[in-house]
Design an enzyme around this catalytic site. Structure first.
Site, mmCIF file in Angstrom:
data_model
loop_
_atom_site.group_PDB
_atom_site.id
_atom_site.type_symbol
_atom_site.label_atom_id
_atom_site.label_comp_id
_atom_site.label_asym_id
_atom_site.label_seq_id
_atom_site.Cartn_x
_atom_site.Cartn_y
_atom_site.Cartn_z
ATOM 1 N N ASP A 1 18.535 45.178 34.776
ATOM 2 C CA ASP A 1 17.439 44.283 34.815
ATOM 3 C C ASP A 1 17.127 42.889 33.740
ATOM 4 O O ASP A 1 17.726 42.965 33.835
ATOM 5 C CB ASP A 1 15.842 44.870 34.403
ATOM 6 C CG ASP A 1 15.050 44.720 35.544
ATOM 7 O OD1 ASP A 1 14.987 43.782 35.248
ATOM 8 O OD2 ASP A 1 14.295 45.379 34.458
ATOM 9 N N HIS B 1 21.653 36.611 39.266
ATOM 10 C CA HIS B 1 22.504 37.207 40.135
ATOM 11 C C HIS B 1 23.636 37.170 39.708
ATOM 12 O O HIS B 1 24.711 39.047 39.071
ATOM 13 C CB HIS B 1 22.660 37.635 41.375
ATOM 14 C CG HIS B 1 20.328 38.253 41.461
ATOM 15 N ND1 HIS B 1 20.056 39.142 40.861
ATOM 16 C CD2 HIS B 1 19.799 37.610 42.312
ATOM 17 C CE1 HIS B 1 18.505 39.418 40.945
ATOM 18 N NE2 HIS B 1 18.605 38.717 41.946
ATOM 19 N N LEU C 1 37.976 56.370 35.763
ATOM 20 C CA LEU C 1 36.397 56.003 35.469
ATOM 21 C C LEU C 1 35.880 56.497 37.198
ATOM 22 O O LEU C 1 36.412 56.004 38.172
ATOM 23 C CB LEU C 1 35.929 54.971 35.341
ATOM 24 C CG LEU C 1 34.580 54.676 35.406
ATOM 25 C CD1 LEU C 1 34.101 55.215 34.249
ATOM 26 C CD2 LEU C 1 34.353 53.093 35.286
HETATM 27 C C1 FPP Z 1 17.327 43.401 38.360
HETATM 28 O O1 FPP Z 1 17.401 41.473 38.106
HETATM 29 C C2 FPP Z 1 18.690 42.800 39.196
HETATM 30 C C3 FPP Z 1 19.074 43.321 40.608
HETATM 31 C C4 FPP Z 1 17.769 43.394 41.790
HETATM 32 C C5 FPP Z 1 20.403 43.484 41.098
HETATM 33 C C6 FPP Z 1 21.286 43.740 40.658
HETATM 34 C C7 FPP Z 1 22.477 43.549 40.518
HETATM 35 C C8 FPP Z 1 23.670 42.791 39.990
HETATM 36 C C9 FPP Z 1 23.852 42.653 39.099
HETATM 37 C C10 FPP Z 1 24.603 42.081 40.869
HETATM 38 C C11 FPP Z 1 25.019 43.344 42.007
HETATM 39 C C12 FPP Z 1 26.627 44.027 41.767
HETATM 40 C C13 FPP Z 1 27.387 44.814 42.671
HETATM 41 C C14 FPP Z 1 27.322 45.878 42.144
HETATM 42 C C15 FPP Z 1 27.845 43.352 42.612
HETATM 43 P P1 FPP Z 1 15.766 40.789 39.175
HETATM 44 O O2 FPP Z 1 15.637 39.979 39.652
HETATM 45 O O3 FPP Z 1 14.768 42.048 39.264
HETATM 46 O O4 FPP Z 1 15.562 40.500 37.521
HETATM 47 P P2 FPP Z 1 13.303 39.816 36.538
HETATM 48 O O5 FPP Z 1 12.896 41.689 36.760
HETATM 49 O O6 FPP Z 1 14.274 39.175 35.625
HETATM 50 O O7 FPP Z 1 12.960 39.434 38.154
#
Ligand code: FPP
Length: 244
Positions: free
Chosen positions: A27, A44, A138
């Site tokens: 997050d 991201h 893994l």
């Molecule tokens: C949360 O941050 C993150 C996500 C919704 C996406 C997580 C994805 C990745 C780390 C990359 C893609 C994964 C792979 C496996 C390639 P948020 O956008 O909710 O952050 P915020 O709460 O600060 O807005």
């Protein structure tokens, strides 16, 4: 390269107090970007860059399972432009990293319902799963369009069908076998970045006795050192599983 006991000790870790299964709610990508005056897409991308070190460290420390929450069933509510960025990152990730993951004997398992994703995303993740299916290193679960309630409902329906077909009343083992994580140990350590104190419909059955590690660090800043700090904190917990 797998770490021996001496190398683990240099990180302040001991083999017998490592978790078998680590899960992470990644997050804070958006806030990380905002704090730098960047677009959410940059957050991201930076978040995706973090995966390499964590997967490598988990593999080298011989942690058995790593489960990453990449896309929740609630994430569809995001603007289409952000969804498109996440989809391209997924395709890019699975295309670019697959050779290295395979060489590390990582076995990829997608947990969640990928049927709703665009065809190129489905193809990239299915190829990654198929190609690594026989690997014995893994186990890397990537949660995509995942929600724990939907997973439990899916399992319950499967058990109902088996029962209706003359099967026995299900026990805990039967329910576990009907989850996406069938055959894997339960989560020992659940990491959530960016300081939120929520479970967000992640692995509700599997985290029954998990230790929580919440850090205020945003996901793109969750480096290998932060991960090691989480593993050390885990080792310092006294787990009693309801006993004394
Ligand atoms: C949360 O941050 C993150 C996500 C919704 C996406 C997580 C994805 C990745 C780390 C990359 C893609 C994964 C792979 C496996 C390639 P948020 O956008 O909710 O952050 P915020 O709460 O600060 O807005």
């Amino acid at each position: 390269m797998k770490y021996n006991d001496t190398q683990l000790r240099e990180f302040g870790l001991a083999r017998e107090s490592l978790p078998r299964h680590v899960a992470a709610i990644m997050d804070g990508n958006g806030r990380w970007a905002k704090a730098r005056g960047l677009l959410r897409s940059a957050g991201h991308r930076a978040g995706t860059e973090r995966l390499r070190d964590l997967i490598r460290f988990s593999s080298d420390a011989e942690i058995e399972v790593l489960t990453l929450y990449a896309f929740s069933s609630e994430n569809w509510a995001r603007p289409q432009a952000e969804l498109s960025v996440l989809f391209s990152l997924l395709v890019e990730y699975f295309t670019k990293e697959i050779d290295e993951l395979h060489a590390e004997h990582v076995r990829i398992r997608i947990i969640g319902d990928v049927s709703r994703f665009p065809a190129n995303v489905r193809r990239a993740v299915t190829d990654a799963e198929n190609r690594t299916a026989e690997n014995a290193g893994l186990q890397l679960n990537i949660a995509l369009n995942y929600g724990a309630r939907a997973e439990l409902l899916r399992a319950a329906r499967h058990l109902c069908e088996e029962y209706a077909a003359g099967g026995p009343l299900p026990d805990e083992a039967a329910l576990e076998d009907a989850l996406y994580t069938a055959g894997q140990p339960p989560v020992d350590l659940l990491i959530r970045t960016s300081g939120e104190l929520r479970v967000s419909n992640f692995l509700l059955w599997q985290i029954a006795y998990a230790e929580f590690y919440i850090t205020s660090v945003y996901w793109p800043d969750f480096t290998r050192e932060e991960y090691i700090a989480a593993l050390r904190a885990f080792a310092a917990r006294g787990r009693r599983f309801g006993g004394l």
